[in-house]
Design an enzyme around this catalytic site. Sequence first.
Site, short mmCIF file in Angstrom:
data_model
loop_
_atom_site.label_atom_id
_atom_site.label_comp_id
_atom_site.label_asym_id
_atom_site.label_seq_id
_atom_site.Cartn_x
_atom_site.Cartn_y
_atom_site.Cartn_z
N GLU A 38 0.84 -1.21 0.00
CA GLU A 38 0.00 0.00 0.00
C GLU A 38 0.87 1.25 0.00
O GLU A 38 1.86 1.33 0.74
CB GLU A 38 -0.89 -0.02 1.25
CG GLU A 38 -2.23 0.62 1.05
CD GLU A 38 -3.10 -0.14 0.05
OE1 GLU A 38 -3.10 0.24 -1.14
OE2 GLU A 38 -3.78 -1.10 0.46
N GLU A 166 -6.19 10.48 -14.89
CA GLU A 166 -6.47 10.76 -13.48
C GLU A 166 -5.44 11.75 -12.92
O GLU A 166 -5.78 12.66 -12.16
CB GLU A 166 -6.48 9.45 -12.68
CG GLU A 166 -6.97 9.64 -11.27
CD GLU A 166 -7.77 8.47 -10.70
OE1 GLU A 166 -8.11 7.54 -11.45
OE2 GLU A 166 -8.06 8.51 -9.51
N ASP A 178 -3.93 0.64 -9.46
CA ASP A 178 -5.36 0.38 -9.63
C ASP A 178 -5.70 0.12 -11.10
O ASP A 178 -6.48 -0.77 -11.42
CB ASP A 178 -6.18 1.57 -9.12
CG ASP A 178 -5.84 1.93 -7.69
OD1 ASP A 178 -5.23 1.09 -7.00
OD2 ASP A 178 -6.17 3.05 -7.26
#
Length: 387
Positions: A38, A166, A178
């Site tokens: 993460e 994005e 992602d």
Amino acid sequence: MNRREALIARVIAGYRAAYGADPAQLFAAPGRVNLIGEHVDYNDGFVLPCAIDRETIVALGESEKARFEAVALDMGAGARDSFVLDAPAGRIDGDWQNHVRGVVHFIQAGGHGVRPARIAVAGDVPIGAGLSSSASFGVATALAVSEHSGLALTPAQIARIAQAAENDFVGCACGIMDQMASAASTAGAALLLDCRSLETRAVPIHPRLAITVIDSGIRRQLTTSAFNERRAQCEAAAQHFGVAALRDLDAAELEAGRGGMDETLHARARHVVSEIGRVAPFAAALASGDAAALARLLEAGHRSLAGDFGVSLPALDQLAAEVQSALGDAGGVRLTGAGFGGCLVAVSDAAAAPAIAAAVEGHNREAENPARIAAFRPAAGAARISC
Ligand code: GLA
């Protein structure tokens, strides 16, 4: 009618209502849950996400005008956009529109022609839950535009285009995880991704194990600014050490070179370095079904995200601690996604499912925001689907 059939019916009905015709093609791209790794992707490290069976579907048809037209069925009445293709499609004051405009812009910027089209978009990835509804929107749109324009772009190219949209049009400095999870996953497996080379390997999930997503019920707030701040801190830390990215440091170098470094920056870097170290052992434990090893790695991952990286909340820590204590050695749980709300992910012996359910129930008796267990299956990456 199953979940996907219901979503397809909704997107086709929305397309007909918007344009008075049937769409010619459908494209789907899934959301994802990240198992480990993460806040590591934008530091060029390794991550292990898993696509889920919740997705965005784009219905596409020809347009007679030299324009690109879009309607977003989940964004309220009148959520439409339209722009010409022979002049640069700039950003506008909006959110979903900028995913579409950014995707078209970056496909054109790559030297490709975009054919006029009309699209309708709908999805069932929960929004704001840390399950990448945005990435699935961007990837589904990029795949639809690419295929309609006869480009046959690779999953990595599709992911890069959706990420660029994005970053530059929506304004979130997200990494590549992602979009790659949405574009390149294999059904039934997690995706081990090297975020520097974009090499991937499908990691099978041992049949004894279950992945449980626990939605905390807390919706993220102010994530974009906090996210961009974390990314800037990581880049500043890499600069302090004179490396291209934090992936290039090990724990010994991190300690040896900390002199003169701000404590917060050092803690951010320590999270990234320790988290990268958890990814390979986690992938091995996932494949071999070693629940005790998964428990240790997930617990350490949560502690590091909460302490060193500062992206948890007391209510999330509390929920994670309750579930972890119910699981013991039978599996682990941690915050997943960007943080500041959203979901936890547990990876455990499948037999421990009732223990997780009981812990969540116990939590809900006291909690301000009731948590909810969501069952997802590891899904395949983006693809054209039949109408
Ligand atoms: C968000 C971003 C990803 C990644 C995660 C944290 O989901 O979009 O690129 O940085 O947060 O791991």
